[in-house]
Design a protein around this motif. Sequence first.
Motif, PDB file in Angstrom:
ATOM      1  N   UNK A   6      49.084  18.429  53.710  1.00  0.00           N
ATOM      2  CA  UNK A   6      49.911  17.602  54.602  1.00  0.00           C
ATOM      3  C   UNK A   6      50.575  16.453  53.839  1.00  0.00           C
ATOM      4  N   UNK A   7      49.836  15.873  52.882  1.00  0.00           N
ATOM      5  CA  UNK A   7      50.396  14.755  52.100  1.00  0.00           C
ATOM      6  C   UNK A   7      51.577  15.230  51.261  1.00  0.00           C
ATOM      7  N   UNK A   8      51.487  16.443  50.683  1.00  0.00           N
ATOM      8  CA  UNK A   8      52.583  16.965  49.878  1.00  0.00           C
ATOM      9  C   UNK A   8      53.752  17.445  50.739  1.00  0.00           C
ATOM     10  N   UNK A   9      53.448  17.891  51.945  1.00  0.00           N
ATOM     11  CA  UNK A   9      54.485  18.466  52.797  1.00  0.00           C
ATOM     12  C   UNK A   9      55.499  17.422  53.258  1.00  0.00           C
TER      13      UNK A   9
ATOM     14  N   UNK B 185      49.165  12.187  38.152  1.00  0.00           N
ATOM     15  CA  UNK B 185      47.717  12.445  38.260  1.00  0.00           C
ATOM     16  C   UNK B 185      46.895  11.226  37.869  1.00  0.00           C
ATOM     17  N   UNK B 186      47.300  10.534  36.800  1.00  0.00           N
ATOM     18  CA  UNK B 186      46.507   9.378  36.372  1.00  0.00           C
ATOM     19  C   UNK B 186      46.597   8.241  37.392  1.00  0.00           C
ATOM     20  N   UNK B 187      47.743   8.142  38.116  1.00  0.00           N
ATOM     21  CA  UNK B 187      47.849   7.135  39.176  1.00  0.00           C
ATOM     22  C   UNK B 187      46.908   7.454  40.337  1.00  0.00           C
ATOM     23  N   UNK B 188      46.746   8.741  40.609  1.00  0.00           N
ATOM     24  CA  UNK B 188      45.816   9.164  41.666  1.00  0.00           C
ATOM     25  C   UNK B 188      44.385   8.771  41.306  1.00  0.00           C
ATOM     26  N   UNK B 189      44.025   8.936  40.023  1.00  0.00           N
ATOM     27  CA  UNK B 189      42.681   8.563  39.580  1.00  0.00           C
ATOM     28  C   UNK B 189      42.473   7.055  39.703  1.00  0.00           C
ATOM     29  N   UNK B 190      43.480   6.282  39.282  1.00  0.00           N
ATOM     30  CA  UNK B 190      43.376   4.817  39.375  1.00  0.00           C
ATOM     31  C   UNK B 190      43.225   4.364  40.824  1.00  0.00           C
ATOM     32  N   UNK B 191      44.026   4.946  41.707  1.00  0.00           N
ATOM     33  CA  UNK B 191      43.966   4.560  43.120  1.00  0.00           C
ATOM     34  C   UNK B 191      42.626   4.956  43.744  1.00  0.00           C
ATOM     35  N   UNK B 192      42.134   6.151  43.408  1.00  0.00           N
ATOM     36  CA  UNK B 192      40.849   6.602  43.964  1.00  0.00           C
ATOM     37  C   UNK B 192      39.720   5.676  43.516  1.00  0.00           C
ATOM     38  N   UNK B 193      39.740   5.254  42.245  1.00  0.00           N
ATOM     39  CA  UNK B 193      38.705   4.340  41.753  1.00  0.00           C
ATOM     40  C   UNK B 193      38.796   2.982  42.443  1.00  0.00           C
ATOM     41  N   UNK B 194      40.025   2.490  42.640  1.00  0.00           N
ATOM     42  CA  UNK B 194      40.199   1.173  43.276  1.00  0.00           C
ATOM     43  C   UNK B 194      39.740   1.196  44.728  1.00  0.00           C
ATOM     44  N   UNK B 195      40.111   2.235  45.457  1.00  0.00           N
ATOM     45  CA  UNK B 195      39.747   2.276  46.871  1.00  0.00           C
ATOM     46  C   UNK B 195      38.282   2.675  47.071  1.00  0.00           C
TER      47      UNK B 195
ATOM     48  N   UNK C  27      40.556   4.525  53.424  1.00  0.00           N
ATOM     49  CA  UNK C  27      40.993   5.911  53.270  1.00  0.00           C
ATOM     50  C   UNK C  27      42.472   6.059  53.626  1.00  0.00           C
ATOM     51  N   UNK C  28      42.883   5.415  54.716  1.00  0.00           N
ATOM     52  CA  UNK C  28      44.286   5.485  55.115  1.00  0.00           C
ATOM     53  C   UNK C  28      45.184   4.790  54.092  1.00  0.00           C
TER      54      UNK C  28
ATOM     55  N   UNK D 247      49.314   5.032  49.918  1.00  0.00           N
ATOM     56  CA  UNK D 247      49.727   4.729  48.548  1.00  0.00           C
ATOM     57  C   UNK D 247      50.076   6.013  47.786  1.00  0.00           C
ATOM     58  N   UNK D 248      49.293   7.067  48.002  1.00  0.00           N
ATOM     59  CA  UNK D 248      49.574   8.324  47.330  1.00  0.00           C
ATOM     60  C   UNK D 248      50.875   8.945  47.832  1.00  0.00           C
ATOM     61  N   UNK D 249      51.136   8.808  49.140  1.00  0.00           N
ATOM     62  CA  UNK D 249      52.418   9.294  49.673  1.00  0.00           C
ATOM     63  C   UNK D 249      53.583   8.563  49.020  1.00  0.00           C
ATOM     64  N   UNK D 250      53.430   7.249  48.855  1.00  0.00           N
ATOM     65  CA  UNK D 250      54.481   6.459  48.233  1.00  0.00           C
ATOM     66  C   UNK D 250      54.694   6.856  46.775  1.00  0.00           C
ATOM     67  N   UNK D 251      53.598   7.014  46.024  1.00  0.00           N
ATOM     68  CA  UNK D 251      53.707   7.386  44.619  1.00  0.00           C
ATOM     69  C   UNK D 251      54.322   8.775  44.461  1.00  0.00           C
ATOM     70  N   UNK D 252      53.907   9.705  45.308  1.00  0.00           N
ATOM     71  CA  UNK D 252      54.420  11.075  45.195  1.00  0.00           C
ATOM     72  C   UNK D 252      55.899  11.138  45.574  1.00  0.00           C
TER      73      UNK D 252
END
Length: 354
Positions: A263-266, A310-320, A334-335, A340-345
């Motif tokens: 859903x996030x990619x769609x 991908x590395x931004x996803x890892x950074x965001x997951x660690x921060x949250x 979680x939201x 943030x991932x939707x914005x980065x993608x």
Amino acid sequence: MLWIDKYRPRTLDDLVINQEFGSSLKKLVSSGDCPHLLFYGPPGAGKKTLIIGLLRQIYGPAVEKIKVETKPWKIALPSRNIEIELTTVQSNYHVEMNPSDVGNQDRHIVQEVIKDMCKNRPLELKGARSYKILLLNEVDRLSREAQHSLRRTMEKYSATCRLIFSCSNVSKVIDPLRSRCLCIRVAAPTLPQIEQVLEHVAEQAGVEVPGKLRTNIAQKSERNLRRALLMLETCRVMQNPMTDDQQPQLPDWELYIQEIAKDIFQEQSPKQLYAVRGKLYELLVNCLPPELILRKLALALMRTLDDEVRHKCIDLAAAYEHRLQEGQKAIYHLEAFVAKMMSEYKTWSIAVLG
């Protein structure tokens, strides 16, 4: 009854793996006394099985006569009175509970409820083992105030009570608490060990597991023995007899998280974010730990993401993940991670794909 409970080893002599821990615990009990213990290791490593075997080694088979009780506790505070409902599993010799279930009220459970239990010595026990064991699960999820309260409880009631802690992340347990315990690290089982347990359980259940399927289950279990046994039983229910080309079924919640990643990619929009939030709520109300949801969602996203994102996803997951430990409402963090991932993608897709 699930196979994971039906064929769980009941004594330290019945262990298929972790036999070295079983021998060490038997020597510890034979010495005549038992210190406070802290078992730590990843989920599905066998901590609960070792604790069950230890309790039976100390008290005998009578410790398995347990009852589940949900009891309201009324606690008088200086400014107000509160009522906390807590579920416990107990026998005449031990009490098992999870104080983190009550959230930020866990310090009151430690200060009042545990103290009340520690005061009562088992009457029929005499000699060196005239103490009751209090088993606390997920002690790493306790607040700092609750963990500091446990320090005094461990010292004051050491004559009548022994505490056994179980946790996944020992770094979240304060140093004074760890220094008062004998810490036992239970490592995740290796893939050959998981295959050995699967073969042992299948033999007890009277079913035949092909070697290729057994290897496939071990590889997809992520070195989690509980997960491997559940996957084996699922394969047995879906197809009998089992075959080499049979694929282990992933848990429903994991497939649901993969749908959230799609859903996030769609689409990246407030409307889609609102729909994803509803799915995250559904996972939380089904008692999935928010840290597990975040980790599985990040892994599902990284399988599709480009190396640049991908590395931004890892950074965001660690921060949250860190924010999850500090905050109270898991859905907010979680939201925020999803937004943030939707914005980065979306930024990356516009720049690269046009």
